[in-house]
Design a protein around this motif. Structure first.
Motif, PDB file in Angstrom:
ATOM      1  N   ALA A  56       0.513  -2.655  -8.133  1.00  0.00           N
ATOM      2  CA  ALA A  56       0.717  -3.605  -7.041  1.00  0.00           C
ATOM      3  C   ALA A  56       1.288  -4.918  -7.571  1.00  0.00           C
ATOM      4  O   ALA A  56       2.276  -5.436  -7.045  1.00  0.00           O
ATOM      5  CB  ALA A  56      -0.595  -3.848  -6.303  1.00  0.00           C
ATOM      6  N   LEU A 116      -3.574   8.990  -9.697  1.00  0.00           N
ATOM      7  CA  LEU A 116      -4.918   8.451  -9.490  1.00  0.00           C
ATOM      8  C   LEU A 116      -5.954   9.562  -9.448  1.00  0.00           C
ATOM      9  O   LEU A 116      -6.975   9.503 -10.132  1.00  0.00           O
ATOM     10  CB  LEU A 116      -4.972   7.666  -8.177  1.00  0.00           C
ATOM     11  CG  LEU A 116      -4.490   6.221  -8.251  1.00  0.00           C
ATOM     12  CD1 LEU A 116      -4.553   5.578  -6.888  1.00  0.00           C
ATOM     13  CD2 LEU A 116      -5.321   5.436  -9.247  1.00  0.00           C
ATOM     14  N   VAL A 122      -4.102   0.681  -9.865  1.00  0.00           N
ATOM     15  CA  VAL A 122      -3.645   0.147  -8.583  1.00  0.00           C
ATOM     16  C   VAL A 122      -3.183  -1.304  -8.739  1.00  0.00           C
ATOM     17  O   VAL A 122      -2.112  -1.696  -8.271  1.00  0.00           O
ATOM     18  CB  VAL A 122      -4.759   0.258  -7.516  1.00  0.00           C
ATOM     19  CG1 VAL A 122      -4.404  -0.568  -6.289  1.00  0.00           C
ATOM     20  CG2 VAL A 122      -4.969   1.711  -7.130  1.00  0.00           C
ATOM     21  N   ALA A 171      -9.064   3.463 -12.019  1.00  0.00           N
ATOM     22  CA  ALA A 171      -8.288   3.548 -10.777  1.00  0.00           C
ATOM     23  C   ALA A 171      -7.904   2.148 -10.303  1.00  0.00           C
ATOM     24  O   ALA A 171      -6.755   1.895  -9.924  1.00  0.00           O
ATOM     25  CB  ALA A 171      -9.084   4.273  -9.704  1.00  0.00           C
ATOM     26  N   ILE A 172      -8.886   1.227 -10.382  1.00  0.00           N
ATOM     27  CA  ILE A 172      -8.600  -0.151  -9.965  1.00  0.00           C
ATOM     28  C   ILE A 172      -7.492  -0.746 -10.829  1.00  0.00           C
ATOM     29  O   ILE A 172      -6.550  -1.371 -10.341  1.00  0.00           O
ATOM     30  CB  ILE A 172      -9.875  -1.024 -10.050  1.00  0.00           C
ATOM     31  CG1 ILE A 172     -10.860  -0.588  -8.965  1.00  0.00           C
ATOM     32  CG2 ILE A 172      -9.536  -2.505  -9.887  1.00  0.00           C
ATOM     33  CD1 ILE A 172     -12.193  -1.311  -9.018  1.00  0.00           C
ATOM     34  N   LEU A 212       2.178   2.442  -3.174  1.00  0.00           N
ATOM     35  CA  LEU A 212       1.211   3.076  -4.075  1.00  0.00           C
ATOM     36  C   LEU A 212       1.138   4.581  -3.844  1.00  0.00           C
ATOM     37  O   LEU A 212       0.539   5.310  -4.629  1.00  0.00           O
ATOM     38  CB  LEU A 212      -0.183   2.466  -3.873  1.00  0.00           C
ATOM     39  CG  LEU A 212      -0.293   0.977  -4.202  1.00  0.00           C
ATOM     40  CD1 LEU A 212      -1.672   0.461  -3.866  1.00  0.00           C
ATOM     41  CD2 LEU A 212       0.012   0.728  -5.674  1.00  0.00           C
ATOM     42  N   LYS A 213       1.764   5.022  -2.750  1.00  0.00           N
ATOM     43  CA  LYS A 213       1.673   6.444  -2.396  1.00  0.00           C
ATOM     44  C   LYS A 213       2.071   7.392  -3.528  1.00  0.00           C
ATOM     45  O   LYS A 213       1.368   8.352  -3.805  1.00  0.00           O
ATOM     46  CB  LYS A 213       2.499   6.743  -1.131  1.00  0.00           C
ATOM     47  CG  LYS A 213       1.603   7.041   0.039  1.00  0.00           C
ATOM     48  CD  LYS A 213       2.287   7.729   1.225  1.00  0.00           C
ATOM     49  CE  LYS A 213       3.685   7.305   1.539  1.00  0.00           C
ATOM     50  NZ  LYS A 213       4.096   7.537   2.916  1.00  0.00           N
ATOM     51  N   LEU A 272       0.832  -1.203   0.000  1.00  0.00           N
ATOM     52  CA  LEU A 272       0.000   0.000   0.000  1.00  0.00           C
ATOM     53  C   LEU A 272       0.867   1.254   0.000  1.00  0.00           C
ATOM     54  O   LEU A 272       0.593   2.211  -0.716  1.00  0.00           O
ATOM     55  CB  LEU A 272      -0.938   0.010   1.218  1.00  0.00           C
ATOM     56  CG  LEU A 272      -2.076  -1.013   1.143  1.00  0.00           C
ATOM     57  CD1 LEU A 272      -2.947  -0.934   2.393  1.00  0.00           C
ATOM     58  CD2 LEU A 272      -2.943  -0.782  -0.105  1.00  0.00           C
ATOM     59  N   LEU A 279       1.651   7.105  -6.430  1.00  0.00           N
ATOM     60  CA  LEU A 279       0.628   7.065  -7.480  1.00  0.00           C
ATOM     61  C   LEU A 279      -0.549   7.982  -7.179  1.00  0.00           C
ATOM     62  O   LEU A 279      -1.396   8.215  -8.040  1.00  0.00           O
ATOM     63  CB  LEU A 279       0.075   5.647  -7.598  1.00  0.00           C
ATOM     64  CG  LEU A 279       0.791   4.679  -8.500  1.00  0.00           C
ATOM     65  CD1 LEU A 279       0.020   3.391  -8.552  1.00  0.00           C
ATOM     66  CD2 LEU A 279       0.932   5.276  -9.890  1.00  0.00           C
TER      67      LEU A 279
END
Lengths: 294, 272, 284
Positions: B122, B77, B118, B114-115, B70-71, B67, B73
């Motif tokens: 990930a 996003l 991510v 967005a999904i 992902l920051k 997680l 990003l």
């Protein structure tokens, strides 16, 4: 007499410059022989030419004049083939000052493997060499770490393992302890001694720390590109004045005993360690007491 | 601190994912990216989400780490979401304000995009970054591309450059932090002033950094030559890559996922 | 009077992350005014953290850092001013040089203070003189100088800010004995000339013994010992128990004392040892 593995015959060297007038020779008619299996410390202040000498022996630099013999064979830049050149490089390893600028891989064991991989050693044997090298430097548990997680001393031991894996006959340490803290320095020095005593590797340790030079079999002091002193540590360090005049340290105890001696008390000259110093002083005092009570 | 950045960092481990052949991982990562964009229906998305969670679980890397990675990003996003929400021409209008209209389609597009981003981030970071040492990754790339060497593409040189870059990123960050601190101690001000002032304030950092990198390059080159490096020719490798049974199972799993997604796309209506 | 004080200070690196590490743990330290104080300890003992706490590069996780009797974090926006009054020279400071000329590089700090040209000029010349950089070198590029000269330019750059407290982290690291003596004696000279306070971090007990008035020994994130060199080296056994070495002559005196000779053991220089041994010889 042991085999001579490195022989410098009247070697001079100066760096190329745009103005031939200010070409100052870094090495000045240097003559030197290094015996197989010996542990030689090379002392000198910054700019004395000691590192240049190391780079000549490792074929990074070529002498401006004079002859260099490696393993009994004259090195000639003109006629040497590429394979012969790299074969010599393999036999004479070199560890540098900055541990960070020697490690090429992101995993410790991959880094140690770099040298043997370059030599084209079969994979199974590389594995063996890497494991053995990490064992010798005591870094086996860090095999899968990445170099940036290690301390300076640990990185330097990995750099040494990388050289050991090439199976060299000689390893030159070019101020490899200068950037380390005391613990790192003593770990690296212990590794160097181990290589020399247990594996018979010829060691050339270039340093400006006299505490390290004391532990060698032979100390060479370089100043202005030529050899100033050459002998056992005890012989060399008894020249307190000469060493101080070229900006080098001497062991406190050696200096102390020499100064007391100059005041007319008959103490031994060639004392290096504090134990020897205490023994010499105690003997002298007991003798004197014995004489006066008689 | 700069060196705490986790993007592009390897977590040593012994999971199934760690043990996979890097060549297989590269190929599977590419397939995975394609799969993420193949998903059309809600259950297909759910399946691929589940699969990604499974990958993270198998890898042994903590979800917190994933997680956090992902920051960076975050802004991407927000940006793509805003664009999709406001600038897609849907028909079912949910809400309007002046010239702006939010449509159902726009909303769905925003959420699915967005999904996808991510999941993309990930999965690739877990497969290729956290569980693959950079050296075996470049190794994988080098060997996958090795046929190109025959037509004169300098594959080895490229791989060596990648390895070096990866090796020195943490060192470089640490050094940058040191120089920033040193200049701060001399009263350098990186925060106030306009854009030009701020750009000028970077000079005391960039010049020392550049100079030390040049010195490093030179020392490194010498050190490599001393370790008998003479380019890619005649080199062997300590680790020999061989596909193992697990690599075929991994490929099978991804193939099954592909089949699943196609089926779910067929049986359930597409979201858009 | 204390020049600076840490009271109940802790500092934790990367708090709330898996890399969390306590660098200093509830420490109380006072640095006496107008002295050269040496901090010694192993890598990771917290000594470098202390230096960065003192000049506000690091903000304590808890506790108070006082300089000149004032809490430096009372007004966080003015922390830049603290860096001018507590000058910090990092390890290998030559790697921070960036200007085209030596003069400009030394002037970087004073310029950031917002001083006028005349004042800057005066300070640059003064600092250069203290570290022994002649005027001929002012217009040269710092990158054309030798390693030792570069280091001196970098140190002058901090001295030119005329800090009340000058902190140097391993100022002699990597230098040969001559370079080391040159730098350290100039630092001591600077303290005398400017009547300021100097804090010096070092690994070398021998250097500390020669150049410091007081020595602070750090071990395991805490202060372990504090006193004059004689007081500190008089407790050689304790120092060795935390893995620090004591000067060779101190070790020798300890050994003689163990053998029953009546010698002082708080001796750490060759001159002191010579006086003590010759006294013993004359008595015998």
């Amino acid at each position: 007499m042991a085999e001579i593995v490195i022989k410098a015959e009247d070697i001079s060297f100066s760096y190329e410059s745009d103005h031939p007038a200010d070409q100052i020779p870094v090495l000045n008619h240097l003559n030197l022989e290094i015996e197989k299996g010996s542990f030689v410390a090379v002392l000198g202040h910054n700019g004395s030419g000691k590192s240049t000498m190391a780079k000549l022996f490792n074929l990074i630099l070529t002498p401006t004049s004079g002859n260099l013999y490696l393993f009994g064979k004259k090195f000639d830049e003109e006629t040497v083939t590429e394979d012969e050149f790299f074969a010599l490089r393999q036999r004479i390893g070199m560890v540098f000052q900055n541990p960070d600028n020697q490690l090429v891989a992101t995993i410790v064991e991959e880094d140690v493997a770099f040298g043997p991989e370059n030599l084209g050693v079969p994979p199974a044997e590389i594995r063996e060499r890497v494991d053995a090298a990490l064992e010798i430097v005591g870094m086996k548990e860090f095999a899968r770490h990445s170099p940036h997680q290690l301390s300076g001393g640990q990185k330097q031991r990995i750099a040494i393992a990388g050289i050991i894996a090439l199976r060299p006959d000689i390893i030159i340490f070019d101020e490899s302890t200068a950037m380390l803290d005391p613990r790192g320095r003593s770990d690296v020095l212990a590794t160097i001694e181990k290589l020399n005593r247990e594996f018979g590797t010829t060691i050339l340790h270039i340093t400006h720390y006299m505490e390290e030079a004391i532990r060698a079999d032979r100390v060479i002091v370089i100043d202005s590109g030529s050899i100033l002193l050459d002998g056992t540590p005890a012989e060399v360090f008894s020249n307190v004045r000469t060493l101080k005049s070229v900006g080098l340290d001497v062991p406190q105890v050696t200096e102390l005993l020499l100064e007391i001696r100059e005041d007319g008390f008959n103490l031994p000259k060639n004392v290096l360690s504090y134990e020897e110093g205490a023994r010499a002083i105690a003997d002298y005092l007991n003798q004197k007491k014995g004489r006066s009570s008689r | 601190m700069l060196k705490d950045i986790t993007l592009g960092q390897y977590f040593p481990g012994n999971s199934l994912l760690h043990k996979l052949d890097p060549r297989m991982k590269l190929l599977l990562a590419i397939c995975y990216i394609v799969l993420i964009f193949l998903a059309k229906s809600a259950p297909a998305y759910a399946l691929i989400l589940l699969f990604t969670v499974l990958i993270v679980a198998v890898s042994g890397v903590s979800f917190g780490v994933v997680l956090r990675s992902l920051k960076p990003l975050f802004f991407v996003l927000i940006f793509t979401t805003l664009i999709n929400v406001f600038w897609s021409n849907g028909t079912t209008v949910l809400w309007t304000w002046g010239p702006f209209a939010i449509t159902r389609e726009g909303l769905i597009r925003a959420v699915t995009m967005a999904i996808r981003i991510v999941l993309l981030m990930a999965s690739t970071s877990v497969i290729l970054m956290y569980t693959t040492s950079p050296i075996s990754l470049t190794d994988g790339i080098e060997r996958l591309l090795s046929p190109l060497a025959k037509i004169g593409v300098p594959v080895h040189t490229f791989a060596m450059m990648m390895t070096m870059a990866l090796r020195f990123i943490p060192t470089l960050l640490e050094e940058t932090q040191k120089i920033i601190n040193a200049q701060k101690a001399r009263g350098a001000d990186f925060d106030s002033g306009n854009l030009i002032d701020k750009a000028k304030a970077l000079i005391p950092i960039l010049i020392p950094l550049l100079i030390s990198q040049f010195r490093r390059a030179e020392e490194l080159a010498t050190a490599m030559e001393c370790r008998c490096y003479r380019g890619g020719g005649g080199r062997t490798r300590m680790t020999v890559l061989r596909f193992a049974l697990r690599d075929f199972f991994a490929a099978l799993a991804v193939a099954a996922l592909l089949a699943g997604i196609i089926l779910l796309n067929l049986y359930f209506p597409a979201l858009l | 009077m204390n020049a600076a004080e840490l009271r109940g200070v802790s500092y934790v690196y990367s708090e709330h992350t898996p890399f969390c590490k306590v660098a200093v743990d509830h420490i109380d330290i006072s640095f006496e005014e107008k002295l050269v104080t040496g901090i010694i300890g192993h890598t990771g003992s917290g000594k470098s953290t202390v230096s960065q706490l003192l000049n506000g590069l690091l903000k304590p996780t808890s506790g108070v850092v006082e300089v000149d009797g004032k809490d430096i974090w009372a007004e966080p926006k003015k922390i830049r001013n603290v860096r001018f009054s507590v000058g910090l020279v990092f390890q290998y400071p030559e790697y921070q040089l960036f200007e085209e000329t030596c003069y400009k590089d030394i002037a970087f700090g004073p310029k950031n203070m917002g001083l006028d040209e005349k004042e800057i000029d005066e300070r640059v010349r003064e600092a250069a003189e203290i570290v022994g950089i002649p005027e001929e070198l002012f217009e040269k590029s710092p990158f054309d100088l030798s390693g030792g000269q570069k280091r001196r330019i970098a140190i002058a750059g901090i001295m030119a800010m005329r800090p009340k407290i000058l902190i140097l982290d391993e100022p002699a690291a990597g230098l040969d004995p001559r370079g080391r003596d040159e730098i350290l004696s100039r630092v001591v000279e600077y303290r005398k000339k400017t009547d300021s306070t100097v804090i010096m971090i070092s690994h070398s007990m021998e250097d500390m013994a020669v150049y410091c008035d007081k020595i602070l020994v750090m071990s395991d994130s805490k202060p372990y010992m504090y006193g004059t060199p004689a007081e500190v080296f008089g407790r050689a056994a304790e120092l060795e128990s935390v893995g620090l070495t004591v000067p060779q002559v101190t070790k020798m005196m300890l050994l003689l004392a163990e053998q029953g000779f009546d010698v002082r053991t708080d001796v750490y220089t060759v001159a002191q040892a010579k006086a003590e041994i010759e006294r013993l010889i004359r008595q015998a």
